[in-house]
Structure formats: structure tokens, C-alpha cells
Design an enzyme around this catalytic site. Structure first.
Site, PDB file in Angstrom:
ATOM      1  N   HIS A 158       4.232  21.476  49.883  1.00 55.25           N
ATOM      2  CA  HIS A 158       4.421  20.303  49.011  1.00 55.25           C
ATOM      3  C   HIS A 158       3.157  19.731  49.514  1.00 55.25           C
ATOM      4  CE1 HIS A 158       7.710  18.630  47.291  1.00 55.25           C
ATOM      5  NE2 HIS A 158       7.684  18.045  48.271  1.00 55.25           N
ATOM      6  N   ASP A 195      10.874  21.404  50.684  1.00 53.05           N
ATOM      7  CA  ASP A 195      10.783  21.547  49.232  1.00 53.05           C
ATOM      8  C   ASP A 195       9.594  22.657  49.572  1.00 53.05           C
ATOM      9  OD1 ASP A 195      12.955  19.489  48.213  1.00 53.05           O
ATOM     10  OD2 ASP A 195      11.244  18.153  47.497  1.00 53.05           O
ATOM     11  N   ASP A 204      13.961  11.631  49.519  1.00 52.95           N
ATOM     12  CA  ASP A 204      15.340  11.908  48.506  1.00 52.95           C
ATOM     13  C   ASP A 204      15.747  13.195  50.406  1.00 52.95           C
ATOM     14  OD1 ASP A 204      13.181  13.198  47.967  1.00 52.95           O
ATOM     15  OD2 ASP A 204      14.198  14.525  47.034  1.00 52.95           O
ATOM     16  N   HIS A 205      14.791  12.914  51.569  1.00 51.15           N
ATOM     17  CA  HIS A 205      14.708  13.818  52.509  1.00 51.15           C
ATOM     18  C   HIS A 205      15.113  13.260  53.315  1.00 51.15           C
ATOM     19  CE1 HIS A 205      14.602  18.266  50.182  1.00 51.15           C
ATOM     20  NE2 HIS A 205      14.233  17.125  49.107  1.00 51.15           N
TER      21      HIS A 205
HETATM   22 ZN   LIG Z   1       9.992  16.655  47.943  1.00 51.03          ZN
END
Ligand SMILES: [Zn+2]
Length: 301
Positions: free
Chosen positions: A142, A210, A66-67
Site C-alpha cells: 500500500h 488495503d 479510514d482504518h
Molecule cells: Zn489505506
């Protein structure tokens, strides 16, 4: 001078309810930097009416899909549009393998130089300096190595006092703006402080996504003008945040308060929340100057 960030995508993990995965566009006096590049970033950039080829650098925080899953599509479009300007990409070392493999299997030879720079999550580690900003790394915590970024403008030149303008010959103005004293033809020295005002302090922006709650970041975020910090969950899901190495809105606000930042911008919202009002209220109870990131919205820094 313009210094602003547009949040193109604000969702965590799964796209939902008009939200897109992480991507932001930073504009520093008309130089554009893309921070993270989730799926759909090209469409988001189009909607924001941004010409892809104005983006000179892309910074990727980590290799969760998602990044960064929008990156190859964007690179490919730049190629098809005939880009010739170099593109600098900063990210985890393995990202280079991902890019190289995809180019190799599609037998694509890019028309522009793609310069890859591996980053490491080390607090304060230099990432790059150009004619607009200094960028340093933030060690996020993370499940996989994750780097945040802090952008700081270069200090502006000192401002000439209008009432002393006549005293300073044209050819010496830049030197005086740079802080030098003025020596008059008769040898008299006029101290710089009598000729200039302090410029506005350099503005700064930090991107933290994140990450689990990480107080070690506080000194490296001290007094930034705008802090983007992920707030995937509310405190009711603090245990879930801990096990997935994410933060709650309260934790993001605690970091903002401890670092005495000017404003906090929350993002990376879990798709379980229909509205983000609960996240906002929770953060504001700790740090009042909190805003919610929104798809396509621009925030001055
Ligand atoms: Zn992540």
C-alpha cells in the site's frame, strides 16, 4: 465453538450510503478482537450490542484515517466506563505516538493498562498467541506500511471414540486426547489411533486491507477458511487501483483462487458504486464462493 467475523464497516475512504469505514469484530469462542477501527466504530459496536469492555485486543492495519480514526474515541469511552482490564493494541509503531500525544494533551491518565505492540508488515511474522488463536502478519502493499492479519485456531484435542470410552480411565483421558497411547495395567499398549478420531482441522481467517494486487501473499493465505480481501474498484478502474495501491474485485478473486481459500469476502468498496453487484459478479466469474461484506452482518468462519 464459535469462530465468526462481523463486518462493522465496509466502505473505502469516505462514508456514503449507509456505509462506514473499515472495522471488523472477530469472535473466537467468546474472545473478541477488533480489526481496524474507522470513524463511527463505537456506534457500530453499539448497534451490534457489543460491550466495549469485552474487547481484549485491537489490531490496526495502517494509519490511513479510514482504518483508525475511531480508535481514540473508543479508548476514551473504555476509560469513561471505568475499564480496568488491560487492552492490547497492535499496529504500526507511529500509532503509539498518536495515542500518547492525544492522551497527553487531554491530560488523561487511563484507568486501565494500554499495552502497545508495534507490528511490521512481514509475511508470517508472529503477532501474538493467546489461548484461542495464533496470529501472524501479512505484508500488504500500500502507499504506507500496511499489515494484514491471519488468525488460526489452535488445533482441537483428538476425539475419543465412543466405543472405546470404557477402556480409557478418566484420569488418562486428557493424555489420550493429546495423542498419547494407552498402557493397560497388564502392560499392553493400545495405539492412540485405535482410541481416537482426528479432530476437525483448525479454522483460519485472513484480513487483507488495503493492498494492491500482491501474489506474494498467496502462500501465506493458502487454504484459509475465509479470506477478507479489499475490492475497492472493478476492473474498469484497474489503472486507478494500481495508482492508489488498491485491488479490483477480479484481483481479489484471483488471489482467493490461487490460494485455494474456501470462501472470499469482499469489502472496502469505493463510494462511487451505488450497489456492489458489479464487484460481486466480477469476482464470482473468477472465484464463485465470493460474498459481499455488509454493515453489521456476521459470517461464520
Ligand atoms: Zn489505506
Amino acid at each position: 465453538m464459535r469462530f465468526e467475523v462481523t463486518t462493522l464497516g465496509t466502505g473505502a475512504a469516505l462514508p456514503a450510503r449507509g456505509r462506514f469505514p473499515s472495522a471488523q469484530l472477530l469472535n473466537a469462542n467468546e474472545r473478541l478482537y477488533l480489526i481496524d477501527c474507522g470513524e463511527g466504530t463505537q456506534e457500530r459496536l453499539r448497534q451490534a450490542e457489543v460491550n466495549f469492555n469485552r474487547i481484549g485486543r485491537i489490531l490496526i492495519s495502517h494509519l490511513h484515517g479510514d482504518h483508525y480514526l475511531g480508535l481514540m474515541g473508543l479508548i476514551s469511552s473504555m476509560h469513561l466506563q471505568g475499564r480496568t482490564e488491560p487492552l492490547d493494541v497492535h499496529g504500526p509503531a507511529e500509532l503509539k505516538e498518536v495515542i500518547d500525544l492525544q492522551l497527553r494533551v487531554s491530560r488523561t491518565w487511563l484507568r486501565f493498562p494500554l499495552r502497545f505492540h508495534a507490528v511490521a508488515p512481514v509475511n508470517g511474522g508472529p503477532v501474538f498467541t493467546d489461548d484461542r488463536v495464533d496470529v501472524t502478519a501479512l505484508a500488504l502493499k500500500h502507499r504506507i506500511p500496511t499489515t494484514g492479519y491471519r488468525f488460526t485456531e489452535h488445533p482441537a484435542p483428538r476425539k475419543l471414540r465412543l466405543d472405546k470410552l470404557g477402556l480409557v480411565p478418566h484420569y488418562l483421558r486428557n493424555a489420550v486426547k493429546a495423542g498419547e497411547d494407552l498402557v493397560l495395567p497388564d502392560g499392553t499398549r493400545v495405539p492412540n489411533a485405535e482410541l481416537t478420531h482426528d479432530p476437525l482441522p483448525p479454522r483460519s481467517y485472513a484480513y487483507c486491507s488495503d493492498t494492491a494486487f500482491t501474489p506474494e501473499l498467496v502462500p501465506f493465505l493458502a487454504e484459509v477458511d475465509l479470506l477478507y480481501h479489499e475490492a475497492t474498484f472493478t476492473d474498469a478502474l484497474a489503472a486507478r487501483a494500481k495508482e492508489t495501491f488498491h485491488s479490483t474485485a477480479r484481483q481479489a478473486a484471483t488471489i482467493a483462487r490461487e490460494a485455494r481459500v474456501k470462501r472470499l469476502l469482499l469489502g472496502h468498496f469505493s463510494s462511487r458504486y451505488k450497489t456492489n453487484d458489479g464487484l460481486l459478479a466480477e469476482a464470482r466469474s473468477v472465484f464463485p464462493d465470493t460474498l459481499l461484506a455488509e454493515e453489521g452482518r456476521t459470517f461464520a468462519i
